[in-house]
Design an enzyme around this catalytic site. Structure first.
Site, short mmCIF file in Angstrom:
data_model
loop_
_atom_site.label_atom_id
_atom_site.label_comp_id
_atom_site.label_asym_id
_atom_site.label_seq_id
_atom_site.Cartn_x
_atom_site.Cartn_y
_atom_site.Cartn_z
N ASP A 77 12.19 54.35 -14.74
CA ASP A 77 11.59 52.92 -14.29
C ASP A 77 11.43 51.88 -15.51
O ASP A 77 11.28 50.97 -15.07
CB ASP A 77 10.14 53.25 -13.69
N HIS A 91 27.43 70.79 15.85
CA HIS A 91 26.62 70.47 16.96
C HIS A 91 25.73 71.57 17.34
O HIS A 91 26.26 72.83 17.23
CB HIS A 91 27.61 70.23 18.20
N GLY A 137 4.60 48.19 1.46
CA GLY A 137 6.05 48.51 0.59
C GLY A 137 6.24 49.91 0.94
O GLY A 137 5.36 50.66 1.89
N VAL A 186 0.80 47.93 -4.41
CA VAL A 186 1.43 46.61 -4.37
C VAL A 186 2.47 46.64 -5.31
O VAL A 186 3.46 45.69 -5.60
CB VAL A 186 0.64 45.43 -4.79
N GLY A 200 -0.94 46.43 0.85
CA GLY A 200 0.70 46.49 0.34
C GLY A 200 1.30 47.43 1.64
O GLY A 200 1.11 48.63 1.76
#
Lengths: 542, 475
Positions: free
Chosen positions: B319, B451, B188, B277, B186
């Site tokens: 989730d 900067h 990903g 996966v 996988g």
């Protein structure tokens, strides 16, 4: 929802047209009734034109700088349907974005457009590019708290972003939402996002108009040193304006601080006319009562003394305030046969009296200047010679002798001469007059004075300055019949009680309309004014 | 009800103590609700224990080792040795500190904590099985429930995580040794993060991916930078191959067998195989049907803008509620759900949810890509600052990548950004803020940036989009 055409209203007595100096709103912006939408320069003043409707500005019809006749359409509004927020949402969408979206026509966007169009019910509007509403999280939260669908709120921020103020406006404008603590509280919260407001360019501009009302009372539009941000300096260069000549609306660390709006106002309004000298006048009027005035005093040369902004070879548009002044002067000069009368007044006692009274004036009271004394003396003179406080009604073939003493005070401004009016001057005390003159002059200079305050005087006082000499031939503020010009108070040798001694002398110049007033009347009037200025104790009797 | 069960009542039952659940619990408690939080494993959930935090700790350590060992250009010569056990200890210490903090925060806010596995036993009741045999059960009656059970790594056939040689991402993060040879299944974001990390720690890494490139959801130029850097680290990629079988090889480790679509097989020798996966929601332990709920066919619970499921009083966050499966999204969902339960008009209405991948270089994305913006009906304009034009990037010796900003040209609104750069995970926050605030390109370009920093590139990209960049050629 419908479209409504908004025409340039009659902004003042006899005004047929005005130069559209600046738009205060943008297309697509939501405005409320009475919100200023444009600055129009007309009859001696810059006037803010208020919207007559709540609605969305769908089109601006004139360009800045364009001269618009009264009655011509200047704005098209999409006017809200009462209580129909869903409809507002469709109307609020940017017209351009809508068009683009239709062309782009992505599948997802297509769906969204379909839904919104259905909601809009015949409004003829389609959805914006997407359903997305541009508003920061704080505003979104506040909208949910207030139960407002942000899609129905018009954004005034850059590109239509919804600010806390926009939301508050939407809530306030919502039917039945007022007077309910439950509902007003969230709006207060929304209003705390100050930064939103500052981002919004249009509100910023309006805000600064208010600021400029504070005015730079120093009037030092001919400075050696000017504080300004680099971007402001750049703007001044872009506009071809000398930053040291721009009247400042603010001060920082005791020094004049010029803002971008000052520059824009100056660049928009000055059209090459008075700047440095002009701005100083009101103070000089106040301070010296017409003597030692740092400004152009006479009508004839008012507004042309701007050496800073006017350069050899310039071709300066003759319009706006300058042209109005010119037309007025021509009318006055060619209609009323002018006859002049000059005199010299010993004001030694007045100088002493003013100093004595000034010392006795409390700190929080307005500074006592010479002008209030002169106004009182003039009123006394007009009482003695009412024919000087009159006008000729040519149509009716009548001489109208006024029964009021509304004294015009000529004030040179950046844009040229303006004559704010002290109404009922006969009823006011010295300090009251001092305060009023100061206020009127400041607002004339910042051009926030209303047209009404520039109309209806019955007699006018103007003044010569340090730039000018002692005498002038002032042009009558038509249709009045008399004008008094004050010279500079100078210490000169004079015969006093048989001795040649130094005395404070003031020259006065009169012009009268010889159709109505004869020289003898003018002389008698001047004598009366002189008598009072000679002996200020007499003013106490007034 | 089982005899001897204790039944307690609570306003809000939160099931799962991860970044969705614990945040929801604390916010609900802050709203004066009585809150009970059930966690079966460890407070902090996958993120703190088996995901974001340990992986970032490991990635950081790997970066330190790798940078020290490859700094010859800078005149620095070192041969770092990685003590994997000590590294694991340090990483665990970080995790412990955070999870302990979560527990303390919950308690300090008055959240009742229960350790165990919760399952619905009715519309308003749940039974909680305490861990271990004989630990008993208890029941909780709730007014509202928030399901925050999260997700777990997907297992593939023939690669059981029960096998010692087969790693889930959780196993990989818990490892206290670096395998010599690692096959990663996988490509990903989890596969890419871990393959990069283990390569830097000294493993020989091979990545097997069914699709034809890494990071399928990202734009080509984003992928390209990350892939080529990974290749520079020695990672080998095999695209178009799916892992099909695992063989033990006596004494020499394992062999991972892959298959192409056409049935062509390849074999990769390894010591460990990491299967990455994807992740699946944890809804099977909940007995949702007892509450009258049914997950979608993919196992996720469908929710509205407040996180509400089909049942008015049951919410789902994180989730378990579907994409985006990100800890920060879960936390926001948890807060919204808690506030909704408290009767507030909360809603999930973020314009954009940022995401970060901790590869080398990092990827940060937020909002719309140019193509997405066009598809949504905007008229997109894009500005870019390549890192090779960034002074700060040069001083970091990290010049691969770019900062890209996407805006709607007519209005100037910032719509999205894609950053491939060191600290991209941080840099992306500025673009996210710009999107949320409805900032325009001019706003971003007009904001003075420090900067020398990488964040200057965001300002520069905005100027580039406006055709007035100083340090890059305007497009």
């Amino acid at each position: 929802m419908g479209e409504t055409q908004f025409a340039l209203p009659d902004v003042g007595e006899g005004v047929a047209e005005g130069e559209l100096v600046a738009w205060l709103v943008e297309e697509g912006e939501r405005v409320e009734e009475d919100q200023p939408v444009a600055e129009v320069e007309t009859d001696k003043a810059i006037v803010e034109i208020p919207a007559a409707y709540d609605g969305i500005v769908s089109r601006l019809h004139a360009a800045e700088g364009e001269v618009v006749p009264v009655g011509d359409v200047i704005v098209t509004f999409d006017v809200d349907a009462e209580g129909s927020t869903a409809d507002e949402s469709a109307g609020a969408g940017d017209v351009d974005a809508t068009t683009d979206e239709d062309a782009a026509g992505g599948a997802a966007a297509g769906d969204a457009a379909g839904e919104n169009a259905a909601d809009a019910e015949g409004a003829g509007a389609t959805a914006a590019a997407t359903d997305r509403v541009f508003a920061p999280p704080s505003v979104r939260t506040a909208a949910r708290e207030a139960g407002v669908d942000l899609a129905s709120v018009h954004g005034s921020g850059p590109g239509g972003r919804i600010t806390a103020d926009d939301l508050r406006a939407a809530i306030d404008g919502r039917p039945g939402s007022t007077g309910d603590g439950e509902r007003t509280r969230p709006t207060d919260e929304a209003g705390r996002s100050r930064s939103d407001d500052e981002v919004a360019g249009s509100t910023g501009r309006r805000g600064s108009t208010a600021t400029s009302r504070g005015g730079d009372s120093s009037g030092t539009a001919d400075r050696d040193r000017t504080l300004a941000m680099p971007a402001t300096r750049q703007l001044a260069r872009d506009e071809g304006v000398d930053i040291d000549a721009v009247p400042a609306s603010d001060r920082r660390d005791g020094e004049a601080y010029v803002t971008p709006d000052d520059v824009r106002a100056y660049a928009a309004g000055e059209t090459g006319t008075a700047a440095g000298a002009g701005a100083a006048v009101a103070d000089d009027v106040g301070e010296r009562g017409g003597s030692e005035a740092g400004a152009t005093g006479t009508d004839a040369d008012a507004g042309t003394a701007d050496a800073d902004a006017t350069r050899p070879g310039d071709r300066i548009p003759y319009r706006g305030v300058r042209r109005t002044i010119g037309e007025r002067m021509a009318t006055a000069k060619y209609t009323a046969p002018h006859v002049s009368h000059h005199d010299e007044v010993d004001v030694t006692d007045l100088v002493a009296t003013r100093e004595r009274l000034t010392a006795a004036t409390a700190e929080d009271e307005p500074r006592l200047t010479y002008l209030p004394f002169v106004i009182k003396a003039v009123v006394a003179g007009l009482r003695a010679q009412p024919i000087l406080n009159a006008e000729l009604d040519e149509e009716a073939e009548e001489i109208v002798v006024h029964d009021r003493y509304d004294i015009g005070i000529a004030v040179a401004t950046d844009a040229g001469l303006m004559v704010p009016v002290v109404e009922n001057a006969d009823e006011k005390g010295l300090l009251e007059l001092a305060a009023e003159v100061r206020d009127l002059a400041a607002r004339a200079r910042s051009r926030t004075i209303s047209p009404e305050e520039l109309q209806g005087s019955t007699f006018t006082i103007t003044n010569l300055g340090a730039i000018g000499g002692e005498h002038a031939s002032p042009i009558i503020n038509y249709p009045e019949v008399g004008i008094l010009a004050l010279g500079e108070i100078k210490r000169k040798p004079a015969v006093h009680e048989g001795e040649v001694v130094p005395r404070d002398l003031l020259t006065v110049s009169m012009s009268v309309d010889h159709r109505v007033v004869d020289g003898a009347d003018a002389a008698r009037f001047t004598n009366e004014v002189t008598r009072y200025l000679n002996d200020p104790d007499l003013l106490l009797l007034e | 009800m089982v005899m001897g069960d204790v039944t307690t009542g609570t306003d809000v039952l939160v099931i799962g103590g991860g970044p969705g659940g614990y945040v929801a619990a604390i916010r609900a408690a802050q709203r004066d609700l009585d809150v009970t939080l059930v966690e079966k494993d460890a407070y902090g959930g996958t993120c703190l224990n088996h995901g974001c935090i340990p992986s970032k700790a490991l990635i950081h350590a790997a970066d330190v080792a790798h940078e020290a060992g490859t700094a010859e250009d800078l005149g620095i010569h070192a041969d770092p040795a990685v003590d994997a056990v000590a590294l694991a200890d340090w990483k665990d210490g970080v995790v412990d500190q955070l999870t302990g903090g979560v527990e303390k925060l919950c308690k300090a806010n008055g959240v009742t904590l229960i350790e165990g596995t919760a399952a619905f036993s009715g519309e308003h009741t749940a039974r909680i099985a305490h861990g271990g045999d004989g630990q008993g059960m208890e029941s909780v009656e709730f007014e509202h429930a928030i399901v925050a059970t999260g997700s777990r790594p997907i297992e593939i056939p023939n690669f059981p995580y029960a096998e010692e040689t087969v790693w889930s991402s959780r196993d990989a993060l818990g490892a206290d040794a670096v395998p010599d040879r690692l096959v990663v299944v996988g490509a990903g974001y989890i596969g890419m993060e871990l393959s990069t990390t283990f390569a830097k720690l000294g493993a020989d890494v091979t990545v097997v991916e069914m699709l034809d490139d890494v990071l399928p959801t990202y734009e080509d130029d984003v992928k390209r930078v990350v892939r080529s850097r990974a290749e520079e680290l020695g990672i080998e990629f095999s695209f178009g191959e799916g892992a099909s079988d695992l063989r033990e090889v006596d004494g020499t480790g394992i062999e991972v067998v892959t298959e192409t679509e056409d049935g062509e097989e390849s074999v990769y020798g390894a010591d460990r195989v990491l299967v990455a996966v994807g992740r699946e929601p944890v809804t099977d332990t909940l007995e949702l049907d007892a509450a009258g709920l049914e997950p979608g066919s993919d196992g996720f619970l469908e929710t509205d803008v407040q996180g509400r499921t089909d049942l008015d009083h049951v919410f789902a966050v994180g989730d378990v509620a579907g994409d985006p499966m990100l800890a920060h999204a879960a936390s926001r969902e948890g807060i919204v759900a808690a506030e909704a339960i408290a009767g507030e008009p909360a809603a999930l209405d973020a314009q954009a949810v940022p995401s970060a991948v901790f590869t080398d270089p990092e990827i940060g994305t937020v909002g719309l890509t140019e193509a997405e913006a066009a598809a949504e009906g905007f008229d997109p304009v894009v500005g870019e600052m390549p890192l090779r034009a960034s002074g700060r990037a040069l001083t970091m010796n990290e010049t691969d990548g770019f900062v890209r900003i996407v805006a709607d040209e007519p209005s100037g609104y910032v719509l999205g950004g894609q950053v491939v750069a060191p600290e991209a995970s941080e840099l992306i926050a500025e673009i996210g803020l710009a999107i949320e605030m409805g900032a325009t390109l001019a706003d971003v370009a007009g904001t003075i940036h420090t900067h020398p920093t990488l964040s200057e590139a965001v300002m520069e990209a905005a100027e580039n989009a406006m055709g007035q960049a100083i340090h890059t050629l305007n497009r």
